[in-house]
Motif scaffolding. Structure first.
Motif, PDB file in Angstrom:
ATOM      1  N   ALA A 126      74.953  -3.075  49.123  1.00 29.66           N
ATOM      2  CA  ALA A 126      73.334  -3.243  48.690  1.00 29.66           C
ATOM      3  C   ALA A 126      72.941  -1.781  47.804  1.00 29.66           C
ATOM      4  O   ALA A 126      72.314  -1.612  46.906  1.00 29.66           O
ATOM      5  CB  ALA A 126      72.130  -2.981  50.258  1.00 29.66           C
ATOM      6  N   ALA A 127      73.376  -0.958  48.451  1.00 31.57           N
ATOM      7  CA  ALA A 127      73.158  -0.015  47.226  1.00 31.57           C
ATOM      8  C   ALA A 127      73.505  -0.095  45.929  1.00 31.57           C
ATOM      9  O   ALA A 127      73.158   0.379  44.503  1.00 31.57           O
ATOM     10  CB  ALA A 127      74.393   1.617  48.118  1.00 31.57           C
ATOM     11  N   ALA A 128      75.071  -0.969  45.989  1.00 30.44           N
ATOM     12  CA  ALA A 128      75.490  -1.383  45.127  1.00 30.44           C
ATOM     13  C   ALA A 128      74.961  -1.623  43.897  1.00 30.44           C
ATOM     14  O   ALA A 128      74.476  -1.467  42.689  1.00 30.44           O
ATOM     15  CB  ALA A 128      77.205  -1.121  45.283  1.00 30.44           C
ATOM     16  N   VAL A 129      74.503  -2.238  44.414  1.00 25.98           N
ATOM     17  CA  VAL A 129      73.339  -3.462  43.899  1.00 25.98           C
ATOM     18  C   VAL A 129      72.184  -3.122  43.395  1.00 25.98           C
ATOM     19  O   VAL A 129      72.092  -3.495  42.234  1.00 25.98           O
ATOM     20  CB  VAL A 129      72.787  -5.217  44.698  1.00 25.98           C
ATOM     21  CG1 VAL A 129      71.857  -5.334  43.939  1.00 25.98           C
ATOM     22  CG2 VAL A 129      74.013  -5.654  45.035  1.00 25.98           C
ATOM     23  N   ILE A 130      71.640  -1.990  43.647  1.00 25.83           N
ATOM     24  CA  ILE A 130      70.039  -1.638  43.398  1.00 25.83           C
ATOM     25  C   ILE A 130      70.940  -0.027  42.544  1.00 25.83           C
ATOM     26  O   ILE A 130      69.496   0.105  41.897  1.00 25.83           O
ATOM     27  CB  ILE A 130      69.208  -1.826  44.859  1.00 25.83           C
ATOM     28  CG1 ILE A 130      68.234  -1.213  44.304  1.00 25.83           C
ATOM     29  CG2 ILE A 130      69.447  -0.320  45.466  1.00 25.83           C
ATOM     30  CD1 ILE A 130      66.300  -1.888  45.618  1.00 25.83           C
ATOM     31  N   ALA A 131      71.624   0.678  42.465  1.00 34.64           N
ATOM     32  CA  ALA A 131      72.206   1.709  41.884  1.00 34.64           C
ATOM     33  C   ALA A 131      71.993   1.710  40.771  1.00 34.64           C
ATOM     34  O   ALA A 131      71.007   2.792  39.780  1.00 34.64           O
ATOM     35  CB  ALA A 131      72.915   1.997  42.709  1.00 34.64           C
ATOM     36  N   PRO A 132      72.067   0.821  39.817  1.00 31.94           N
ATOM     37  CA  PRO A 132      72.304   1.034  38.471  1.00 31.94           C
ATOM     38  C   PRO A 132      70.648   1.279  38.119  1.00 31.94           C
ATOM     39  O   PRO A 132      69.809   1.829  37.588  1.00 31.94           O
ATOM     40  CB  PRO A 132      72.391  -0.592  37.898  1.00 31.94           C
ATOM     41  CG  PRO A 132      73.110  -0.726  38.703  1.00 31.94           C
ATOM     42  CD  PRO A 132      73.008  -0.331  39.991  1.00 31.94           C
ATOM     43  N   LEU A 133      69.168   0.409  39.271  1.00 34.67           N
ATOM     44  CA  LEU A 133      67.728  -0.079  38.246  1.00 34.67           C
ATOM     45  C   LEU A 133      67.196   1.552  39.289  1.00 34.67           C
ATOM     46  O   LEU A 133      66.593   2.346  39.114  1.00 34.67           O
ATOM     47  CB  LEU A 133      67.783  -0.875  39.632  1.00 34.67           C
ATOM     48  CG  LEU A 133      67.911  -1.729  38.687  1.00 34.67           C
ATOM     49  CD1 LEU A 133      66.987  -3.728  38.554  1.00 34.67           C
ATOM     50  CD2 LEU A 133      67.389  -1.551  36.806  1.00 34.67           C
ATOM     51  N   ARG A 186      66.115  -7.149  42.876  1.00 38.00           N
ATOM     52  CA  ARG A 186      67.354  -7.781  41.128  1.00 38.00           C
ATOM     53  C   ARG A 186      66.308  -8.814  41.120  1.00 38.00           C
ATOM     54  O   ARG A 186      67.419  -9.210  39.130  1.00 38.00           O
ATOM     55  CB  ARG A 186      68.353  -7.585  42.038  1.00 38.00           C
ATOM     56  CG  ARG A 186      68.867  -6.170  41.297  1.00 38.00           C
ATOM     57  CD  ARG A 186      68.870  -5.693  40.306  1.00 38.00           C
ATOM     58  NE  ARG A 186      69.502  -5.845  39.254  1.00 38.00           N
ATOM     59  CZ  ARG A 186      70.871  -5.006  39.189  1.00 38.00           C
ATOM     60  NH1 ARG A 186      71.133  -4.063  40.412  1.00 38.00           N
ATOM     61  NH2 ARG A 186      71.712  -4.826  38.434  1.00 38.00           N
ATOM     62  N   MET A 187      65.833  -9.844  42.372  1.00 42.69           N
ATOM     63  CA  MET A 187      66.916 -11.652  41.306  1.00 42.69           C
ATOM     64  C   MET A 187      65.960 -11.938  40.947  1.00 42.69           C
ATOM     65  O   MET A 187      64.502 -11.499  40.953  1.00 42.69           O
ATOM     66  CB  MET A 187      67.067 -12.355  42.358  1.00 42.69           C
ATOM     67  CG  MET A 187      68.268 -12.520  43.502  1.00 42.69           C
ATOM     68  SD  MET A 187      68.643 -13.219  44.389  1.00 42.69           S
ATOM     69  CE  MET A 187      68.475 -15.063  43.444  1.00 42.69           C
ATOM     70  N   SER A 188      65.183 -12.460  39.558  1.00 42.46           N
ATOM     71  CA  SER A 188      64.577 -12.896  38.452  1.00 42.46           C
ATOM     72  C   SER A 188      65.485 -13.260  37.355  1.00 42.46           C
ATOM     73  O   SER A 188      66.324 -13.493  37.146  1.00 42.46           O
ATOM     74  CB  SER A 188      63.717 -12.232  38.210  1.00 42.46           C
ATOM     75  OG  SER A 188      64.176 -11.016  36.795  1.00 42.46           O
ATOM     76  N   VAL A 189      64.748 -14.835  36.778  1.00 43.79           N
ATOM     77  CA  VAL A 189      65.366 -15.182  35.604  1.00 43.79           C
ATOM     78  C   VAL A 189      65.660 -13.793  34.084  1.00 43.79           C
ATOM     79  O   VAL A 189      66.526 -14.435  33.702  1.00 43.79           O
ATOM     80  CB  VAL A 189      64.121 -15.851  34.885  1.00 43.79           C
ATOM     81  CG1 VAL A 189      64.594 -16.887  33.142  1.00 43.79           C
ATOM     82  CG2 VAL A 189      63.705 -17.146  36.299  1.00 43.79           C
ATOM     83  N   LEU A 190      64.906 -12.992  34.001  1.00 43.04           N
ATOM     84  CA  LEU A 190      65.263 -11.951  33.500  1.00 43.04           C
ATOM     85  C   LEU A 190      66.524 -11.485  33.607  1.00 43.04           C
ATOM     86  O   LEU A 190      67.471 -10.747  32.566  1.00 43.04           O
ATOM     87  CB  LEU A 190      64.104 -11.034  32.959  1.00 43.04           C
ATOM     88  CG  LEU A 190      64.410 -10.275  31.593  1.00 43.04           C
ATOM     89  CD1 LEU A 190      64.449 -10.765  30.219  1.00 43.04           C
ATOM     90  CD2 LEU A 190      63.032  -9.363  31.295  1.00 43.04           C
ATOM     91  N   ALA A 191      66.746 -11.486  34.961  1.00 42.91           N
ATOM     92  CA  ALA A 191      67.694 -10.616  35.528  1.00 42.91           C
ATOM     93  C   ALA A 191      68.614 -11.224  35.146  1.00 42.91           C
ATOM     94  O   ALA A 191      69.693 -10.877  35.314  1.00 42.91           O
ATOM     95  CB  ALA A 191      67.500  -9.952  36.787  1.00 42.91           C
ATOM     96  N   HIS A 233      65.889  -2.299  34.220  1.00 40.86           N
ATOM     97  CA  HIS A 233      64.638  -1.356  34.893  1.00 40.86           C
ATOM     98  C   HIS A 233      63.410  -2.318  34.097  1.00 40.86           C
ATOM     99  O   HIS A 233      62.675  -1.441  35.033  1.00 40.86           O
ATOM    100  CB  HIS A 233      65.295  -0.008  34.517  1.00 40.86           C
ATOM    101  CG  HIS A 233      64.614   1.307  34.609  1.00 40.86           C
ATOM    102  ND1 HIS A 233      64.252   1.521  36.383  1.00 40.86           N
ATOM    103  CD2 HIS A 233      63.053   1.624  33.940  1.00 40.86           C
ATOM    104  CE1 HIS A 233      63.655   2.225  35.921  1.00 40.86           C
ATOM    105  NE2 HIS A 233      62.629   2.007  34.915  1.00 40.86           N
ATOM    106  N   TRP A 234      63.225  -2.544  32.898  1.00 41.98           N
ATOM    107  CA  TRP A 234      61.181  -2.708  32.538  1.00 41.98           C
ATOM    108  C   TRP A 234      61.540  -3.757  33.982  1.00 41.98           C
ATOM    109  O   TRP A 234      60.264  -4.287  34.231  1.00 41.98           O
ATOM    110  CB  TRP A 234      61.564  -2.900  31.524  1.00 41.98           C
ATOM    111  CG  TRP A 234      60.264  -4.048  30.870  1.00 41.98           C
ATOM    112  CD1 TRP A 234      59.221  -3.671  31.024  1.00 41.98           C
ATOM    113  CD2 TRP A 234      59.799  -5.013  30.858  1.00 41.98           C
ATOM    114  NE1 TRP A 234      57.911  -3.693  30.076  1.00 41.98           N
ATOM    115  CE2 TRP A 234      58.649  -5.144  31.030  1.00 41.98           C
ATOM    116  CE3 TRP A 234      60.693  -6.414  30.800  1.00 41.98           C
ATOM    117  CZ2 TRP A 234      58.074  -6.469  30.027  1.00 41.98           C
ATOM    118  CZ3 TRP A 234      59.942  -7.319  31.065  1.00 41.98           C
ATOM    119  CH2 TRP A 234      59.059  -7.945  30.084  1.00 41.98           C
ATOM    120  N   ASN A 235      62.287  -5.194  34.278  1.00 44.40           N
ATOM    121  CA  ASN A 235      62.222  -5.964  34.528  1.00 44.40           C
ATOM    122  C   ASN A 235      61.844  -5.446  36.333  1.00 44.40           C
ATOM    123  O   ASN A 235      60.975  -6.388  36.422  1.00 44.40           O
ATOM    124  CB  ASN A 235      63.278  -7.228  34.448  1.00 44.40           C
ATOM    125  CG  ASN A 235      62.873  -8.196  35.274  1.00 44.40           C
ATOM    126  OD1 ASN A 235      61.745  -8.855  35.082  1.00 44.40           O
ATOM    127  ND2 ASN A 235      63.765  -8.729  36.406  1.00 44.40           N
TER     128      ASN A 235
END
Length: 205
Positions: free
Chosen positions: A12-19, A55-60, A199-201
């Motif tokens: 989970a940390a790896a998934v969210i770390a970039p943002l 993290r999940m969205s169409v843009l992401a 990050h903006w998304n």
């Protein structure tokens, strides 16, 4: 169960770390303060759900697709540079053992002549340089996919330095170095742009 919880929180940390690197570190730190194994597992599941929901969205999804496609292309580019030059080395060694070897006949006449005219040390040097380029592109692909833009920037600098050093060591003109620098710069720019977009998304929701 405690070990599984640690793996889940790390993921989970790896998934969210970039943002959200601070939130990612907080997840890992919080787990160490949970004594019950079952509570730790519940917390870990919550972290995974929260990370992916953020993290999940169409843009992401589009950004990740672009990141994945570029990483795959860079990986293929890197693998090509690692394995393809061995054909020149293999042909040169065959010509040293059998000077009359013609490979694929008249279709390869110019290739055989060029390889035969240059010493084996030249082709070994070329293989080493190309393998280095290939390995760096594989590393860059992994870093791009993980969103590690800082490390990707350092890797890009290493590619640029190696490319600029090629002419100084008899690696030909400036055409190929310029191409390598342009490609890795485009890859870095894409990674930086996608990170900003993600990050903006993330922050707008």
């Amino acid at each position: 169960m405690r070990k599984l919880a640690k793996h889940l929180v790390a993921h989970a940390a790896a998934v969210i770390a970039p943002l959200r690197p601070t939130q990612a570190r907080a997840m890992v730190a919080e787990l160490d303060h949970i004594e019950s194994a079952s509570d730790a597992f519940d917390f870990a599941l919550g972290c995974v759900v929260a990370a992916y929901s953020q993290r999940m969205s169409v843009l992401a999804a589009l950004a990740f697709s672009a990141r994945l496609g570029t990483a795959l292309a860079a990986s293929l580019f890197g693998l090509l540079h690692i394995f393809q030059p061995w054909s020149n080395v293999a042909l040169k060694m065959r010509l040293l053992a059998d000077p009359g070897f013609t490979a694929c006949g008249t279709r390869c006449e110019s290739w055989v002549r060029i390889v035969g005219d240059l010493p084996l040390s030249h082709w070994l040097w070329q293989q080493g340089v190309m393998a280095a380029f290939g390995a760096l592109h594989l590393v860059a692909a992994v870093l791009l996919l993980r969103g590690s833009i800082g490390r990707l920037a350092w890797t890009s600098m290493m590619v640029a330095v190696l490319a600029l050093a090629m002419p100084a060591f008899g690696g030909g003109g400036i055409t190929f170095p310029a191409i390598y620098i342009l490609l890795i710069a485009m890859m870095l720019a894409l990674g930086h742009g996608l990170a900003k977009l993600e990050h903006w998304n993330f922050t707008r929701r």
